[in-house]
Write a protein that holds these residues in place. Structure first.
Motif, PDB file in Angstrom:
ATOM      1  N   LEU A 187      13.437   6.303  11.100  1.00  0.00           N
ATOM      2  CA  LEU A 187      13.025   4.433  10.652  1.00  0.00           C
ATOM      3  C   LEU A 187      11.666   4.225   9.797  1.00  0.00           C
ATOM      4  O   LEU A 187      11.643   3.556   8.989  1.00  0.00           O
ATOM      5  N   TYR A 188      10.356   5.538  10.479  1.00  0.00           N
ATOM      6  CA  TYR A 188       9.133   5.135   9.170  1.00  0.00           C
ATOM      7  C   TYR A 188       9.695   5.380   7.921  1.00  0.00           C
ATOM      8  O   TYR A 188       8.643   5.227   7.084  1.00  0.00           O
ATOM      9  N   ASN A 189      10.363   7.065   8.218  1.00  0.00           N
ATOM     10  CA  ASN A 189      10.481   7.670   6.473  1.00  0.00           C
ATOM     11  C   ASN A 189      10.194   6.476   5.149  1.00  0.00           C
ATOM     12  O   ASN A 189      11.420   5.721   5.331  1.00  0.00           O
ATOM     13  N   GLY A 190       9.323   7.132   4.545  1.00  0.00           N
ATOM     14  CA  GLY A 190      10.147   5.571   3.454  1.00  0.00           C
ATOM     15  C   GLY A 190       9.342   4.423   3.029  1.00  0.00           C
ATOM     16  O   GLY A 190       9.607   3.580   2.123  1.00  0.00           O
ATOM     17  N   GLU A 191       8.332   4.277   4.696  1.00  0.00           N
ATOM     18  CA  GLU A 191       7.604   2.862   4.823  1.00  0.00           C
ATOM     19  C   GLU A 191       6.744   3.019   3.536  1.00  0.00           C
ATOM     20  O   GLU A 191       6.221   4.435   4.184  1.00  0.00           O
ATOM     21  N   TRP A 192       5.961   1.935   3.102  1.00  0.00           N
ATOM     22  CA  TRP A 192       4.405   1.976   2.557  1.00  0.00           C
ATOM     23  C   TRP A 192       4.114   0.957   2.542  1.00  0.00           C
ATOM     24  O   TRP A 192       5.409  -0.154   2.471  1.00  0.00           O
ATOM     25  N   PHE A 193       2.562   0.275   2.033  1.00  0.00           N
ATOM     26  CA  PHE A 193       2.080  -0.868   2.278  1.00  0.00           C
ATOM     27  C   PHE A 193       1.154  -0.795   1.239  1.00  0.00           C
ATOM     28  O   PHE A 193       0.470   0.427   1.991  1.00  0.00           O
ATOM     29  N   GLU A 194      -0.283  -1.137   1.133  1.00  0.00           N
ATOM     30  CA  GLU A 194      -1.322  -1.639   0.515  1.00  0.00           C
ATOM     31  C   GLU A 194      -2.096  -1.970   1.174  1.00  0.00           C
ATOM     32  O   GLU A 194      -2.608  -2.602   2.395  1.00  0.00           O
ATOM     33  N   ILE A 195      -2.859  -1.061   1.007  1.00  0.00           N
ATOM     34  CA  ILE A 195      -4.269  -1.022   2.209  1.00  0.00           C
ATOM     35  C   ILE A 195      -5.696  -1.108   1.223  1.00  0.00           C
ATOM     36  O   ILE A 195      -5.756  -1.510  -0.576  1.00  0.00           O
ATOM     37  N   ASP A 196      -6.570  -1.380   1.233  1.00  0.00           N
ATOM     38  CA  ASP A 196      -7.969  -1.255   0.009  1.00  0.00           C
ATOM     39  C   ASP A 196      -9.259  -0.280   0.312  1.00  0.00           C
ATOM     40  O   ASP A 196      -8.763   0.802   1.368  1.00  0.00           O
ATOM     41  N   ALA A 197      -9.281   0.522  -0.474  1.00  0.00           N
ATOM     42  CA  ALA A 197     -10.487   1.007  -0.300  1.00  0.00           C
ATOM     43  C   ALA A 197     -11.984   1.758   0.381  1.00  0.00           C
ATOM     44  O   ALA A 197     -11.437   3.114   0.845  1.00  0.00           O
ATOM     45  N   THR A 198     -11.870   1.065   1.273  1.00  0.00           N
ATOM     46  CA  THR A 198     -12.829   1.539   3.154  1.00  0.00           C
ATOM     47  C   THR A 198     -11.728   1.653   3.406  1.00  0.00           C
ATOM     48  O   THR A 198     -11.708   3.021   4.098  1.00  0.00           O
ATOM     49  N   LEU A 199     -10.927   0.955   3.969  1.00  0.00           N
ATOM     50  CA  LEU A 199      -9.693   2.285   4.685  1.00  0.00           C
ATOM     51  C   LEU A 199      -8.979   3.614   4.190  1.00  0.00           C
ATOM     52  O   LEU A 199      -8.845   3.851   4.911  1.00  0.00           O
ATOM     53  N   TYR A 200      -8.736   3.569   3.036  1.00  0.00           N
ATOM     54  CA  TYR A 200      -8.348   4.851   2.122  1.00  0.00           C
ATOM     55  C   TYR A 200      -9.169   5.573   2.914  1.00  0.00           C
ATOM     56  O   TYR A 200      -8.958   6.901   3.171  1.00  0.00           O
ATOM     57  N   GLY A 201     -10.370   5.178   2.496  1.00  0.00           N
ATOM     58  CA  GLY A 201     -11.783   6.387   2.808  1.00  0.00           C
ATOM     59  C   GLY A 201     -11.875   6.630   4.580  1.00  0.00           C
ATOM     60  O   GLY A 201     -12.476   7.677   4.750  1.00  0.00           O
ATOM     61  N   ASP A 202     -11.700   5.500   5.301  1.00  0.00           N
ATOM     62  CA  ASP A 202     -11.972   5.729   6.479  1.00  0.00           C
ATOM     63  C   ASP A 202     -11.030   6.403   7.218  1.00  0.00           C
ATOM     64  O   ASP A 202     -11.612   7.779   8.242  1.00  0.00           O
ATOM     65  N   MET A 203      -9.972   6.119   6.421  1.00  0.00           N
ATOM     66  CA  MET A 203      -8.774   7.630   6.867  1.00  0.00           C
ATOM     67  C   MET A 203      -8.580   9.193   6.358  1.00  0.00           C
ATOM     68  O   MET A 203      -8.458   9.577   6.943  1.00  0.00           O
ATOM     69  N   LEU A 204      -9.703   8.843   5.382  1.00  0.00           N
ATOM     70  CA  LEU A 204     -10.005  10.050   5.104  1.00  0.00           C
ATOM     71  C   LEU A 204     -11.175  10.446   5.521  1.00  0.00           C
ATOM     72  O   LEU A 204     -11.047  12.818   5.872  1.00  0.00           O
ATOM     73  N   GLU A 205     -11.843  10.298   6.558  1.00  0.00           N
ATOM     74  CA  GLU A 205     -13.109  11.377   7.412  1.00  0.00           C
ATOM     75  C   GLU A 205     -12.426  10.675   8.749  1.00  0.00           C
ATOM     76  O   GLU A 205     -13.436  11.701   9.611  1.00  0.00           O
ATOM     77  N   ILE A 206     -11.761  10.136   8.816  1.00  0.00           N
ATOM     78  CA  ILE A 206     -11.596  11.065  10.147  1.00  0.00           C
ATOM     79  C   ILE A 206     -11.154  11.956  10.874  1.00  0.00           C
ATOM     80  O   ILE A 206     -11.535  12.741  11.764  1.00  0.00           O
TER      81      ILE A 206
END
Length: 200
Positions: free
Chosen positions: A41-60
């Motif tokens: 169900l999830y495979n292939g789904e995408w959406f846009e985020i912002d730079a802050t969320l991108y950085g936060d997810m990289l640091e988790i």
């Protein structure tokens, strides 16, 4: 419930932090949740985020892997499906995206990167019918969306449903894929109702 599209945009605009985490759980109400694999169900789904969320997810956590501005989360959603985060320069602007890819498929990440780039490089902003339906599903509160149950014919059971205000008949439950153009427009935010329709 499974989409036939290899990749699909599921939310129009840049998702906020609460919206992002809500999108992570957009299939949590599926029938037989604990007996079925959510990966397809999830495979292939995408959406846009912002730079802050991108950085936060990289640091988790340390990423599973990182290739330039693209990285994969170490925690898997199901099987070999995991979150992939992209930083892509599109029309001269750096933008950020989240998608679910099957990392067992060596082409899945590049396929999604290409799909995002091609979709977001359009000069005219618009939405396909499928994108409008996915946005409605993503942004509708859990209390007003679900899956067709025993009230529906067997062939329809398990398909996604949404609640609508019909005026004369009050609130009705309808299959998401059966919404008319007018019903779709009524469920979309005002600023999206008159966007041109683009080919999927």
């Amino acid at each position: 419930m499974k989409s036939n599209l290899p990749t699909r945009k599921i939310f129009e605009g840049v998702a906020t932090r609460p919206q992002m985490f809500r999108l992570f759980g957009r299939h949590n109400q599926r029938p037989e949740r604990w007996q079925t694999d959510a990966g397809p169900l999830y495979n292939g789904e995408w959406f846009e985020i912002d730079a802050t969320l991108y950085g936060d997810m990289l640091e988790i956590l340390p990423p599973l892997w990182m290739r330039g501005p693209v990285f994969a989360l170490r925690e898997f959603l199901a099987g070999s499906i995991t979150s992939i985060f992209f930083a892509l320069r599109i029309d001269g602007k750096l933008r950020y995206f989240h998608g679910y890819c099957d990392v067992a498929d060596p082409n899945s990440v590049e396929t999604m990167r290409t799909a995002i780039f091609e979709r977001e490089s359009h000069l005219i902003r618009g939405m396909s019918r499928e994108e409008r339906l996915e946005h409605i599903w993503s942004s509708t509160a859990d209390a007003y969306r679900g899956y067709a149950g025993e009230r529906f014919p067997p062939a329809m059971q398990g398909q996604r449903t949404v609640m609508l205000w019909s005026g004369v008949n009050g609130t009705i439950l309808k299959l998401l894929n059966d919404l008319t153009d007018d019903e779709i427009a009524a469920k979309l935010p005002v600023h999206m109702r008159h966007l041109p329709t683009i080919a999927a």
